[in-house]
Design a protein around this motif. Structure first.
Motif, PDB file in Angstrom:
ATOM      1  N   ASP A 169      45.787  46.116  42.993  1.00 48.03           N
ATOM      2  CA  ASP A 169      44.926  45.020  43.444  1.00 48.03           C
ATOM      3  C   ASP A 169      43.534  45.123  42.825  1.00 48.03           C
ATOM      4  OD1 ASP A 169      43.438  43.153  44.885  1.00 48.03           O
ATOM      5  OD2 ASP A 169      44.628  43.441  46.698  1.00 48.03           O
ATOM      6  N   LEU A 170      43.235  44.229  41.880  1.00 48.87           N
ATOM      7  CA  LEU A 170      41.938  44.274  41.198  1.00 48.87           C
ATOM      8  C   LEU A 170      40.793  43.921  42.139  1.00 48.87           C
ATOM      9  CD1 LEU A 170      43.015  42.631  37.840  1.00 48.87           C
ATOM     10  CD2 LEU A 170      42.343  44.990  38.155  1.00 48.87           C
ATOM     11  N   GLY A 171      41.081  43.118  43.171  1.00 45.89           N
ATOM     12  CA  GLY A 171      40.062  42.787  44.171  1.00 45.89           C
ATOM     13  C   GLY A 171      39.609  44.016  44.931  1.00 45.89           C
ATOM     14  N   VAL A 172      40.572  44.874  45.277  1.00 41.86           N
ATOM     15  CA  VAL A 172      40.269  46.134  45.974  1.00 41.86           C
ATOM     16  C   VAL A 172      39.417  47.027  45.082  1.00 41.86           C
ATOM     17  CG1 VAL A 172      41.304  48.279  46.847  1.00 41.86           C
ATOM     18  CG2 VAL A 172      42.305  46.079  47.466  1.00 41.86           C
ATOM     19  N   VAL A 173      39.775  47.093  43.789  1.00 41.27           N
ATOM     20  CA  VAL A 173      39.036  47.933  42.839  1.00 41.27           C
ATOM     21  C   VAL A 173      37.601  47.428  42.688  1.00 41.27           C
ATOM     22  CG1 VAL A 173      38.902  48.666  40.422  1.00 41.27           C
ATOM     23  CG2 VAL A 173      41.094  48.627  41.589  1.00 41.27           C
ATOM     24  N   ALA A 174      37.442  46.109  42.553  1.00 37.20           N
ATOM     25  CA  ALA A 174      36.099  45.527  42.395  1.00 37.20           C
ATOM     26  C   ALA A 174      35.220  45.842  43.594  1.00 37.20           C
ATOM     27  CB  ALA A 174      36.210  44.016  42.203  1.00 37.20           C
ATOM     28  N   GLU A 175      35.828  45.881  44.778  1.00 37.75           N
ATOM     29  CA  GLU A 175      35.067  46.106  46.011  1.00 37.75           C
ATOM     30  C   GLU A 175      34.765  47.582  46.245  1.00 37.75           C
ATOM     31  OE1 GLU A 175      35.707  45.488  50.807  1.00 37.75           O
ATOM     32  OE2 GLU A 175      37.055  44.481  49.420  1.00 37.75           O
ATOM     33  N   MET A 176      35.718  48.450  45.884  1.00 33.92           N
ATOM     34  CA  MET A 176      35.628  49.856  46.273  1.00 33.92           C
ATOM     35  C   MET A 176      35.117  50.797  45.184  1.00 33.92           C
ATOM     36  SD  MET A 176      36.844  50.728  49.395  1.00 33.92           S
ATOM     37  CE  MET A 176      37.578  52.347  49.230  1.00 33.92           C
ATOM     38  N   ALA A 177      35.495  50.526  43.914  1.00 31.94           N
ATOM     39  CA  ALA A 177      35.340  51.548  42.868  1.00 31.94           C
ATOM     40  C   ALA A 177      33.969  51.537  42.205  1.00 31.94           C
ATOM     41  CB  ALA A 177      36.433  51.377  41.821  1.00 31.94           C
ATOM     42  N   ASP A 178      33.504  52.743  41.865  1.00 29.23           N
ATOM     43  CA  ASP A 178      32.299  52.896  41.037  1.00 29.23           C
ATOM     44  C   ASP A 178      32.694  52.938  39.563  1.00 29.23           C
ATOM     45  OD1 ASP A 178      30.327  53.393  43.237  1.00 29.23           O
ATOM     46  OD2 ASP A 178      31.679  55.067  43.620  1.00 29.23           O
ATOM     47  N   TYR A 179      33.863  53.552  39.297  1.00 31.72           N
ATOM     48  CA  TYR A 179      34.385  53.641  37.931  1.00 31.72           C
ATOM     49  C   TYR A 179      35.834  53.159  37.935  1.00 31.72           C
ATOM     50  CZ  TYR A 179      30.349  56.668  37.162  1.00 31.72           C
ATOM     51  OH  TYR A 179      29.073  57.165  37.091  1.00 31.72           O
ATOM     52  N   VAL A 180      36.293  52.632  36.786  1.00 32.82           N
ATOM     53  CA  VAL A 180      37.656  52.116  36.683  1.00 32.82           C
ATOM     54  C   VAL A 180      38.350  52.743  35.472  1.00 32.82           C
ATOM     55  CG1 VAL A 180      39.094  50.045  36.440  1.00 32.82           C
ATOM     56  CG2 VAL A 180      36.973  49.922  37.741  1.00 32.82           C
TER      57      VAL A 180
ATOM     58  N   ILE B 239      42.079  42.577  29.580  1.00 27.74           N
ATOM     59  CA  ILE B 239      41.760  41.141  29.585  1.00 27.74           C
ATOM     60  C   ILE B 239      42.905  40.365  30.243  1.00 27.74           C
ATOM     61  CG2 ILE B 239      41.397  39.116  28.089  1.00 27.74           C
ATOM     62  CD1 ILE B 239      40.016  41.124  26.093  1.00 27.74           C
ATOM     63  N   GLY B 240      44.152  40.740  29.914  1.00 25.72           N
ATOM     64  CA  GLY B 240      45.323  40.102  30.525  1.00 25.72           C
ATOM     65  C   GLY B 240      45.377  40.322  32.028  1.00 25.72           C
ATOM     66  N   LEU B 241      45.054  41.555  32.481  1.00 32.06           N
ATOM     67  CA  LEU B 241      45.025  41.837  33.923  1.00 32.06           C
ATOM     68  C   LEU B 241      43.982  40.982  34.632  1.00 32.06           C
ATOM     69  CD1 LEU B 241      45.284  45.760  34.118  1.00 32.06           C
ATOM     70  CD2 LEU B 241      47.055  44.111  34.692  1.00 32.06           C
ATOM     71  N   MET B 242      42.808  40.848  34.008  1.00 33.06           N
ATOM     72  CA  MET B 242      41.730  40.048  34.615  1.00 33.06           C
ATOM     73  C   MET B 242      42.118  38.568  34.699  1.00 33.06           C
ATOM     74  SD  MET B 242      39.450  42.185  35.395  1.00 33.06           S
ATOM     75  CE  MET B 242      39.119  43.894  35.037  1.00 33.06           C
ATOM     76  N   LYS B 243      42.791  38.058  33.652  1.00 38.24           N
ATOM     77  CA  LYS B 243      43.200  36.648  33.641  1.00 38.24           C
ATOM     78  C   LYS B 243      44.282  36.369  34.679  1.00 38.24           C
ATOM     79  CE  LYS B 243      44.043  34.808  29.539  1.00 38.24           C
ATOM     80  NZ  LYS B 243      44.511  34.810  28.124  1.00 38.24           N
ATOM     81  N   SER B 244      45.039  37.409  35.060  1.00 33.07           N
ATOM     82  CA  SER B 244      46.171  37.198  35.959  1.00 33.07           C
ATOM     83  C   SER B 244      45.782  37.179  37.436  1.00 33.07           C
ATOM     84  CB  SER B 244      47.234  38.276  35.729  1.00 33.07           C
ATOM     85  OG  SER B 244      46.743  39.542  36.110  1.00 33.07           O
ATOM     86  N   LYS B 245      44.502  37.458  37.738  1.00 37.04           N
ATOM     87  CA  LYS B 245      44.098  37.447  39.154  1.00 37.04           C
ATOM     88  C   LYS B 245      43.522  36.081  39.529  1.00 37.04           C
ATOM     89  CE  LYS B 245      39.376  39.383  39.264  1.00 37.04           C
ATOM     90  NZ  LYS B 245      38.843  38.907  38.028  1.00 37.04           N
ATOM     91  N   PRO B 246      43.859  35.578  40.737  1.00 40.70           N
ATOM     92  CA  PRO B 246      43.324  34.278  41.154  1.00 40.70           C
ATOM     93  C   PRO B 246      41.822  34.346  41.408  1.00 40.70           C
ATOM     94  CG  PRO B 246      44.543  35.322  42.951  1.00 40.70           C
ATOM     95  CD  PRO B 246      44.718  36.191  41.748  1.00 40.70           C
ATOM     96  N   VAL B 247      41.132  33.250  41.127  1.00 39.31           N
ATOM     97  CA  VAL B 247      39.683  33.174  41.330  1.00 39.31           C
ATOM     98  C   VAL B 247      39.389  32.130  42.398  1.00 39.31           C
ATOM     99  CG1 VAL B 247      37.449  32.683  40.234  1.00 39.31           C
ATOM    100  CG2 VAL B 247      39.256  33.815  38.928  1.00 39.31           C
ATOM    101  N   VAL B 248      38.581  32.501  43.381  1.00 42.43           N
ATOM    102  CA  VAL B 248      38.235  31.582  44.475  1.00 42.43           C
ATOM    103  C   VAL B 248      37.476  30.380  43.915  1.00 42.43           C
ATOM    104  CG1 VAL B 248      36.929  31.327  46.619  1.00 42.43           C
ATOM    105  CG2 VAL B 248      38.140  33.456  46.167  1.00 42.43           C
ATOM    106  N   GLY B 249      37.932  29.171  44.290  1.00 33.37           N
ATOM    107  CA  GLY B 249      37.240  27.956  43.852  1.00 33.37           C
ATOM    108  C   GLY B 249      37.715  27.420  42.518  1.00 33.37           C
ATOM    109  N   GLN B 250      38.618  28.158  41.855  1.00 32.93           N
ATOM    110  CA  GLN B 250      39.119  27.704  40.552  1.00 32.93           C
ATOM    111  C   GLN B 250      40.578  27.288  40.698  1.00 32.93           C
ATOM    112  OE1 GLN B 250      38.242  30.356  37.254  1.00 32.93           O
ATOM    113  NE2 GLN B 250      40.084  29.720  36.184  1.00 32.93           N
TER     114      GLN B 250
ATOM    115  N   LEU C 271      49.381  30.834  37.566  1.00 29.08           N
ATOM    116  CA  LEU C 271      48.632  32.051  37.234  1.00 29.08           C
ATOM    117  C   LEU C 271      49.152  32.641  35.923  1.00 29.08           C
ATOM    118  CD1 LEU C 271      48.227  34.001  40.585  1.00 29.08           C
ATOM    119  CD2 LEU C 271      46.401  33.114  39.161  1.00 29.08           C
ATOM    120  N   TYR C 272      48.246  33.207  35.146  1.00 33.38           N
ATOM    121  CA  TYR C 272      48.617  33.822  33.865  1.00 33.38           C
ATOM    122  C   TYR C 272      49.410  35.105  34.121  1.00 33.38           C
ATOM    123  CZ  TYR C 272      48.098  36.310  29.429  1.00 33.38           C
ATOM    124  OH  TYR C 272      48.331  37.001  28.271  1.00 33.38           O
TER     125      TYR C 272
END
Length: 381
Positions: free
Chosen positions: A268-279, A306-317, A322-323
């Motif tokens: 879950d990239l959303g979890v990583v964005a919220e929790m992680a200092d490093y990826v 880049i593919g992983l980032m494109k595959s996550k849904p974006v709020v309001g878009q 989904l890719y």
């Protein structure tokens, strides 16, 4: 002449591979099962004392009857003290095997960490986990390093009450505590992970609890001895969204309270964005990109990231579909030395047909293994 099926292996070939692999694993087991392993083999020094863990060119292989599976193939990254490092990648990329190598829990004899160093700073000393004997690992596991497993129902013993299972961890690592003190500590931990009826839950069996409660029990068990490192292997996978948020808040709060580091493994990239200092982004057993969370999310460089980032849904878009990255992860048995992602990559160039790309540093912390970054990045040997 008909082309040979590369995915087919004859019984004769399988027997030959199996015989060779038994010989290899026997040597590893003999070395590991020595009665007296000298301290100088596993007591070492951290390259940077500010780090809690340093993975240095770690290779973990599974020696199967159809060939050698290089599940972790030269992984290097650091977990700084008091920080959270998120490890991301699709299923089968080696995230969980990396974490199991950290705690020496890879299933032996087929699974072996064949080379590299995993340096763990326990506070008192620095231990190379790869060479550490079983007696040393028993001191560290549950005490200085702990793991929150992916499926709490399989991690908990169904025939023991949850209180007794947490008591056992504390009793093993805190022998000076009385039974009454151990029980009080367990009940305190149950309260710390947000269980309201802590005295009642202490006497329950795992099947009497919900998925979220069982996950909290696993977290309480992992944190009972206040470890320096928490390995969280997809701790929110089987939980609904509201419980996920509570578990993540709980982990963040407890990490700050006991000043420990977290290795967070998740899809879950959303979890990583919220929790992680490093990826750290892994693909087919190798690290393809790593950096601070801001660098990875704001400026992903590897085509896979880049593919992983494109595959996550974006709020309001609004999007119709989904890719998804085309193709699938290559067969991990006897992988050749080239960029494993090139067959799925829409940015592939002529030079991608060569050897696996080197590490190219875009900044001091941002590393990419892709020929597209060769000109811009600085190569580190």
């Amino acid at each position: 002449m008909a082309k040979k099926n590369v995915n087919y292996i004859s019984a004769k070939e399988s027997r030959k591979i199996s015989k060779e692999n038994r010989k290899i694993t026997k040597e590893f087991e003999a070395k590991r099962n020595r009665k007296h392993i000298p301290e100088e083999e596993y007591i070492t020094k951290m390259k940077n004392p500010e780090n809690c863990v340093e993975f240095d060119d770690v290779h973990t292989y599974f020696f199967t009857d159809i060939g050698t599976v290089k599940a972790v193939d030269g992984v290097s990254f650091n977990v700084p003290q008091g920080k959270t490092v998120g490890i991301v990648g699709e299923s089968g990329c080696g995230k969980s095997v990396t974490s199991l190598s950290m705690l020496q829990l890879v299933q032996r004899p087929q699974g072996q960490t064949v080379s590299g160093e995993i340096r763990f700073n326990s506070g008192d000393e620095c231990v190379n986990v790869v060479n550490a004997p079983a007696s040393k690992m028993q001191e560290l596991r549950g005490n200085k390093m702990a793991m929150i497993f992916q499926e709490p129902m399989t991690a908990l013993n169904p025939v023991f009450r949850v209180g007794a299972q947490i008591d056992e961890v504390i009793k093993l690592h805190r022998p000076e505590m009385s039974d009454e003190e151990i029980k009080n500590r367990t009940i305190e931990m149950l309260g710390m992970v947000g269980i309201a009826n802590k005295e009642g839950v202490y006497s329950m069996y795992p099947h009497e609890l919900s998925g979220g409660m069982r996950q909290r029990i696993c977290i309480a068990m992992a944190l009972a001895c206040e470890p320096k490192l928490i390995v969280a292997d997809e701790p929110t996978t089987a939980l609904d969204v509201t419980i996920q948020a509570q578990i993540l808040d709980l982990l963040r709060d407890l990490k700050d309270r006991i000043n420990s580091s977290i290795m967070l493994i998740t899809h879950d990239l959303g979890v990583v964005a919220e929790m992680a200092d490093y990826v750290v982004v892994m693909y087919a057993g190798r690290v393809v990109e790593k950096g601070t969370a801001r660098e990875i999310f704001k400026d992903p460089r590897h085509p896979y990231t880049i593919g992983l980032m494109k595959s996550k849904p974006v709020v309001g878009q609004k999007v119709d579909e989904l890719y998804s990255i085309p193709g699938s992860v290559p067969n991990p048995v006897n992988m050749p030395d080239y960029c494993y992602f090139k067959d799925r990559c829409d940015m592939c160039m002529e030079c991608c047909n060569g050897e696996f790309p080197d590490e190219y540093y875009i900044s001091d912390t941002h590393m990419v293994r892709c020929y597209r970054c060769k000109e811009e990045g600085e190569r580190h040997e």
